[in-house]
Design a protein around this motif. Structure first.
Motif, PDB file in Angstrom:
ATOM      1  N   LYS A   1      10.592   0.598  -8.592  1.00 28.99           N
ATOM      2  CA  LYS A   1      10.478   2.444  -9.106  1.00 28.99           C
ATOM      3  C   LYS A   1       9.539   3.352  -8.510  1.00 28.99           C
ATOM      4  O   LYS A   1       8.350   2.775  -8.698  1.00 28.99           O
ATOM      5  N   THR A   2      10.047   4.321  -7.373  1.00 31.90           N
ATOM      6  CA  THR A   2       9.012   4.894  -6.967  1.00 31.90           C
ATOM      7  C   THR A   2       8.420   6.403  -7.411  1.00 31.90           C
ATOM      8  O   THR A   2       8.949   5.930  -8.395  1.00 31.90           O
ATOM      9  N   PRO A   3       7.144   7.004  -6.184  1.00 27.16           N
ATOM     10  CA  PRO A   3       6.965   7.944  -7.461  1.00 27.16           C
ATOM     11  C   PRO A   3       7.885   9.091  -7.696  1.00 27.16           C
ATOM     12  O   PRO A   3       7.974  10.101  -8.589  1.00 27.16           O
ATOM     13  N   SER A   4       9.188   8.648  -7.049  1.00 31.44           N
ATOM     14  CA  SER A   4       9.579  10.448  -6.575  1.00 31.44           C
ATOM     15  C   SER A   4      11.648   9.650  -5.658  1.00 31.44           C
ATOM     16  O   SER A   4      11.548   9.297  -5.502  1.00 31.44           O
TER      17      SER A   4
ATOM     18  N   SER B   1       5.948   3.776 -10.440  1.00 29.31           N
ATOM     19  CA  SER B   1       5.206   5.020  -9.930  1.00 29.31           C
ATOM     20  C   SER B   1       6.072   6.092 -10.884  1.00 29.31           C
ATOM     21  O   SER B   1       7.037   6.177 -10.971  1.00 29.31           O
TER      22      SER B   1
ATOM     23  N   LEU C   1       5.023  19.123  -0.742  1.00 28.11           N
ATOM     24  CA  LEU C   1       5.583  18.482  -1.531  1.00 28.11           C
ATOM     25  C   LEU C   1       7.170  19.047  -1.437  1.00 28.11           C
ATOM     26  O   LEU C   1       7.813  20.034  -1.732  1.00 28.11           O
TER      27      LEU C   1
ATOM     28  N   LEU D   1      -3.501  15.506  -0.227  1.00 23.46           N
ATOM     29  CA  LEU D   1      -3.566  15.616  -1.078  1.00 23.46           C
ATOM     30  C   LEU D   1      -1.717  14.520  -1.801  1.00 23.46           C
ATOM     31  O   LEU D   1      -1.722  14.317  -0.750  1.00 23.46           O
TER      32      LEU D   1
ATOM     33  N   GLY E   1       0.959  14.629   1.148  1.00 22.73           N
ATOM     34  CA  GLY E   1       0.306  15.642   0.797  1.00 22.73           C
ATOM     35  C   GLY E   1       1.499  16.979   0.931  1.00 22.73           C
ATOM     36  O   GLY E   1       1.076  18.330   0.582  1.00 22.73           O
TER      37      GLY E   1
ATOM     38  N   PRO F   1      -1.474   5.950  -3.086  1.00 27.10           N
ATOM     39  CA  PRO F   1      -1.457   6.775  -2.347  1.00 27.10           C
ATOM     40  C   PRO F   1      -2.277   8.162  -1.656  1.00 27.10           C
ATOM     41  O   PRO F   1      -1.897   8.633  -1.412  1.00 27.10           O
TER      42      PRO F   1
ATOM     43  N   LYS G   1      10.371  14.252 -10.875  1.00 21.61           N
ATOM     44  CA  LYS G   1       9.535  15.201  -9.905  1.00 21.61           C
ATOM     45  C   LYS G   1       9.549  15.199  -8.992  1.00 21.61           C
ATOM     46  O   LYS G   1       9.832  14.207  -7.938  1.00 21.61           O
ATOM     47  N   LEU G   2       8.935  16.475  -7.999  1.00 15.18           N
ATOM     48  CA  LEU G   2       8.236  16.777  -6.863  1.00 15.18           C
ATOM     49  C   LEU G   2       7.441  15.138  -6.058  1.00 15.18           C
ATOM     50  O   LEU G   2       6.870  14.739  -6.941  1.00 15.18           O
ATOM     51  N   GLY G   3       7.546  14.805  -4.284  1.00 17.94           N
ATOM     52  CA  GLY G   3       6.753  13.835  -4.002  1.00 17.94           C
ATOM     53  C   GLY G   3       6.280  13.430  -3.074  1.00 17.94           C
ATOM     54  O   GLY G   3       7.606  14.390  -2.090  1.00 17.94           O
ATOM     55  N   SER G   4       5.546  13.279  -3.043  1.00 21.10           N
ATOM     56  CA  SER G   4       5.119  13.375  -0.997  1.00 21.10           C
ATOM     57  C   SER G   4       5.013  11.593  -1.114  1.00 21.10           C
ATOM     58  O   SER G   4       3.337  11.431   0.047  1.00 21.10           O
ATOM     59  N   ILE G   5       5.273  10.885  -1.411  1.00 16.41           N
ATOM     60  CA  ILE G   5       5.082   9.036  -0.743  1.00 16.41           C
ATOM     61  C   ILE G   5       6.184   8.297  -0.023  1.00 16.41           C
ATOM     62  O   ILE G   5       6.777   8.276  -0.856  1.00 16.41           O
TER      63      ILE G   5
ATOM     64  N   TRP H   1       1.158  -1.439   0.275  1.00 14.24           N
ATOM     65  CA  TRP H   1      -0.171  -0.237  -0.400  1.00 14.24           C
ATOM     66  C   TRP H   1       0.363   1.316  -0.102  1.00 14.24           C
ATOM     67  O   TRP H   1       2.398   1.574  -0.134  1.00 14.24           O
ATOM     68  N   SER H   2       0.073   2.092   0.073  1.00 14.92           N
ATOM     69  CA  SER H   2       0.755   3.815  -0.618  1.00 14.92           C
ATOM     70  C   SER H   2      -0.247   4.446   0.489  1.00 14.92           C
ATOM     71  O   SER H   2      -0.919   4.397   0.423  1.00 14.92           O
ATOM     72  N   PHE H   3       0.697   5.778   0.434  1.00 17.13           N
ATOM     73  CA  PHE H   3       0.073   7.066   1.318  1.00 17.13           C
ATOM     74  C   PHE H   3       0.999   8.198   0.613  1.00 17.13           C
ATOM     75  O   PHE H   3       2.263   7.951   0.159  1.00 17.13           O
ATOM     76  N   SER H   4       0.528   9.179   0.117  1.00 18.36           N
ATOM     77  CA  SER H   4       1.039  10.842  -0.293  1.00 18.36           C
ATOM     78  C   SER H   4       0.589  11.635   1.190  1.00 18.36           C
ATOM     79  O   SER H   4      -0.423  11.908   1.702  1.00 18.36           O
TER      80      SER H   4
ATOM     81  N   LYS I   1      -4.187  -0.033  -1.799  1.00 23.01           N
ATOM     82  CA  LYS I   1      -4.305   1.196  -1.654  1.00 23.01           C
ATOM     83  C   LYS I   1      -3.314   2.355  -2.248  1.00 23.01           C
ATOM     84  O   LYS I   1      -2.423   2.364  -2.263  1.00 23.01           O
TER      85      LYS I   1
ATOM     86  N   SER J   1       5.593  10.762  -9.906  1.00 24.16           N
ATOM     87  CA  SER J   1       4.451  11.914  -8.845  1.00 24.16           C
ATOM     88  C   SER J   1       5.614  12.866  -9.790  1.00 24.16           C
ATOM     89  O   SER J   1       5.653  13.175 -10.530  1.00 24.16           O
TER      90      SER J   1
END
Lengths: 596, 596
Positions: A520-523, B63, A69, B581, A67, B522, A580-584, A62-65, B520, B65
């Motif tokens: 590869k994670t989002p950021s 993933s 950046l 967010l 919010g 982010p 790019k910027l991320g928060s995850i 699972w994952s969580f942002s 789930k 961002s």
């Protein structure tokens, strides 16, 4: 008298119970109860469900942002069924329900003055995480407020602001709870802030505060019993090494990871570089900046100290973590303290008495020093790379490493099973030009401009290496496209994990360095990998999220979507091709088939 | 003469080649080449590697961002080895390399005036995605600039700004390429903007522009050949239904998803609700707001039109997608156009002639109308829920659905294999209080306040339903904690996918509605699921990222980290327990063992 007699034992019992709880929690590998997982800063987990045979099947659970950046340094805490997640400024805290895919149990949003705080931070507005004890989650806010939150509700139980961000004193480091004390440091060396450590009890009562520079009394130094290189430091060991009262604006801050030996009751940390960056403006050794400290937890008094880079000329912070390992050095079992410094040297100290056992380059490109004399503890400096010899406004070229070091705060890990250290490193050098600067409270007090570039001897700008500190040698080295700015994790199944600036989280064979898994994670990743077990399943957790404000002190405007080209190029410009910027937060586990 | 003779055939050849390319690309299920995947808006994929037996093993592949923390509506495009991703304002575009875990091939960052644009958008600053043709990626910026980017380099090939955000004319809808035309609509109904469609050729030359209200000429209406309910509309069919020239500030905007029948050469779309929201201020039917349109692609001329909510009293936009399906209705094979409207009714039209075949409630809680007379096409309205009868500043209670509808823009999907439609819905009702408002260019021109709450007849505020339009019945219904604000995807393996506001992406059995998989992501999902195949592996892609500016027009300040409680409560306040967010693309695939 009767009343006192009644009260004291109760306090004592409570103190013991709290200390006992923390010891028990960190010994249970299902949890991750403090920044490094345990007092010794090893970032090693006994968990072994994820192993070399199945790690290739690891998948995101699972994952969580969060919010926010900005750069996400540090890592989560996991206590029983709850994960605690922090964010960069504004330093929000979330309690996530592990029984419910990370649903939010509570969140805490501090109120901090943006202009007062963020505008007085040199680099990115990172925060390195949380601490726990006695039912409280501790948050060290950017504005230097230490907050204790009820672990079940997120309600503020107490808070105390210890300093003034308007003068440049801010906080990025995690709080550390050792036994019954919460320790916090201070950031702002580039604003001339004088480094210190402050201790609170678990109820928010300040206990003691000790500085890294200045008078013996304020430093908690005893001229006779505080030693350096096994000798008493003598009277005014700091004051004597500064011109006038420059020590008052002389840096030596404390934003790294602390460790603790409960048997010796000593805690360990390093101090930042001296301020400002023009060494000609601050003659002397500038003690005790860029130094390692061992102090008594109850009193803060210094047991021993060692200055790694006297009269720093390059901005080499000494704040990197000190890892406590009992190991054989020269056939003798030792209680050691191991530290990989920004200056490119790996130091192995006897952590009982501060004796210097080993000091070798862990970064082959280091050129400012030919080595450390183990008798004197001093470097054999290379005159060509001194920034103190040629006057102001003269650029010194080709110094390796760059000011943020062969390694920065991103913590290494140690595996007692392999006996190796796993270190995220940078292969970046610099040109350094000192300039005159006048001190004004609350203004950046820099004193040098630097230009960074790839180390000429290297094929790229980063490596993840395995190091044997007993012999002072690299065992294997895994080349990376960019500096590795993520903290490492070693596990009992001989896996080692870390993240990359492009955003990959990777698992390597701890013995051979062979890559066994990547995702590869989002950021871009500048956080630290950790692990926990929940309902019989082992999980890997990592924060990803990079900022254009450069954790390096290097702006990467392309990341922020600016359309203007940056004024200077840096080896990190290519990050724009990857992230790019991320928060995850990303959480990984094995597919069901591997679970009993 | 000779020159012309030479040029014309070349143009014709090019036009045919481009049209042919788009047809071929959308027929290859490896790609996802336009917002809905294909002209008919079915959001159905022939891919079946991911199936009921293995979908439980689906895992995240990689993933990304986007670095923009606002609502992420729409979906990616996939063409060969590249994925194209858009963001909310500032409407950045990324080309990601599918051969390299989504590394960034190029990025495009438009320059738009923040104050002029964002401050004139009613709701969140979403963007619903990109279109493709002839080597160009088309971006419909918030400031109403249509940009063509070179698909290989991201370089601007041409751009044209068609309207003025300062007057409230902005864009959130995706551009649509049909054959050799790029179609764009306009947002800003709540600023009194008069809806229209504008067509460009692929080289940026404006072709035609037609309005939804006003004179026959400007609407592209022929009083004799344009029909409604199978009858000619007659002269001034719009002008007659407005008081004075209110049609000039009368809304009927065009921010939804368009579809196209290449055999009929007709395209289909719906128009927004009339402006402002106080029905007493704009007597008449307000044609052709809240209407469905069929227009000739080459000329823009209207073939047929149907007004679903004459003289709208509730803010029921008609912009939701029209899905083109050939199906048996009353034992007769028909070319139909199916539309699930905000007003809670599912409309099935004969898409050749605009005949109304079926009109049933797909939302059982709808109470403002007892049903549609198939002869007249008119509703049997319930006087109790009229907002036009009681004067200004009187609140009408308990109207179902709420103004954003039983369904909003989030697109449904259709599976030719099951013959069912899959629809994301809301179970939310409202109190509605009209007020007097005066028009000022560039100012919000609202005219009503609403309060939303859970439909009394419902156990919660959202459902994902399967609908059989041939009989006008719900086949199965999957209850959700919140309104479903994500677009659906159906696949040939009888799976249906969608996302939830908590952030789950789910796969259901398309026949039974049974949940087979969930993950789930982010952040809350308001984007649309799509799928593609790359190097023999099928992937599922979804944008997650929710904003506190409420795609619903409902602020959810708790999401943004505000510490103040919101002024009114909404059924979405609980989202704070689930998501923050976000800005993340998540891509899923099967573990290796399932792949040949």
């Amino acid at each position: 008298m009767k009343k006192l007699a009644l009260v004291l034992p109760l306090l004592l019992i409570n103190t013991l119970a709290v200390a006992d709880e923390l010891l028990k929690l960190q010994q249970n590998p299902n949890n991750w109860v403090m920044p490094a997982g345990n007092y010794n800063n090893q970032r090693y987990s006994q968990l072994d469900q994820i192993n070399k045979d199945n790690v290739a099947d690891l998948k995101m659970a699972w994952s969580f942002s969060t919010g926010v950046l900005h750069g996400h340094e540090g890592n989560t805490l996991i206590i029983d069924d709850t994960m605690y997640v922090h964010t960069p400024f504004p330093n929000n805290v979330f309690a996530l329900d592990l029984n419910n895919d990370g649903a939010i149990k509570w969140s805490y949003k501090p109120k901090q003055d943006y202009n007062e705080t963020v505008n007085h931070m040199c680099c990115d507005t990172v925060n390195r995480g949380l601490a726990y004890a006695d039912g409280k989650i501790f948050l060290n806010q950017a504005d230097t407020t230490l907050v204790a939150l009820d672990m079940d509700t997120g309600k503020v139980m107490w808070q105390h602001q210890r300093d003034d961000p308007k003068r440049g004193a801010t906080s990025t480091g995690a709080p550390h709870v050792f036994n019954d004390k919460v320790l916090v440091g201070i950031s702002g060396g580039d604003y001339g802030i004088r480094g210190y450590i402050k201790a609170y009890d678990l109820n928010g009562k300040p206990q003691w505060q000790v500085y890294n520079t200045g008078s013996d009394a304020e430093m908690g130094f005893d001229p006779k019993t505080t030693t350096s290189m096994l000798k008493p430091v003598g009277k005014d060991s700091s004051l004597k090494t500064w011109q006038g009262d420059q020590w008052q604006i002389g840096g030596g801050t404390t934003w790294g990871w602390f460790s603790y030996d409960p048997d010796l009751n000593l805690f360990y940390y390093g101090s930042g570089n001296p301020s400002n960056w023009n060494p000609m403006q601050r003659p002397g050794d500038n003690k005790w900046t860029s130094s390692l400290f061992a102090r008594d937890l109850d009193s803060g008094k210094a047991n021993w100290v060692y200055q790694m880079t006297p009269h720093d000329e390059w901005g080499y912070d000494g704040v990197n973590e000190i890892i406590l390992v009992d190991q054989k050095i020269n056939d003798k079992m030792r209680k050691t303290a191991v530290h990989f410094d920004a200056n490119g040297f790996a130091y192995t100290m006897d952590r009982v008495n501060g004796g210097l056992l080993v000091a070798n380059k862990f970064d082959p490109s280091v050129n400012w020093s030919n080595g450390v004399n183990l008798e004197t503890g001093l470097h054999e400096r290379v005159v060509q790379y001194s920034t103190d010899n040629n006057g102001t406004d003269v650029s010194i070229s080709g110094i390796c490493p760059t000011s943020f070091g062969s390694k920065n705060q991103q913590p290494a890990s140690y595996s007692p099973h392999t006996g190796l250290f796993y270190i995220p490193t940078s292969d970046v050098c610099m040109d350094y030009e000192p300039y005159e600067v006048e001190y004004t409270s609350g203004q950046l007090y820099a004193g040098a401009t630097t230009t960074t570039f790839q180390a000429p001897s290297s094929t790229n700008i980063g490596k993840f290496i395995a190091w044997d500190t007993r012999v002072g040698e690299i065992i294997w080295s895994n080349s990376e496209r960019f500096s590795v700015w993520s903290g490492a994790l070693a596990t009992a199944s001989d896996l080692v994990f870390y993240g990359t600036l492009e955003g990959y989280v990777k698992a390597l064979d701890a013995q051979s360095g062979r890559e066994l898994w990547r995702f590869k994670t989002p950021s871009g990743i500048i956080g630290n990998v950790n692990t926990y077990q929940h309902k019989g399943e082992q999980y890997i957790s990592i924060l990803s999220g990079i900022s254009s404000r450069g954790v390096f002190g290097i702006d990467i405007p392309s990341l922020n979507g600016d359309t203007c080209p940056p004024l200077t190029t840096s080896p990190y410009d290519d990050l724009v091709k990857w992230t790019k910027l991320g928060s995850i937060l990303s959480v990984f586990t094995l597919p069901n088939k591997f679970l009993k």
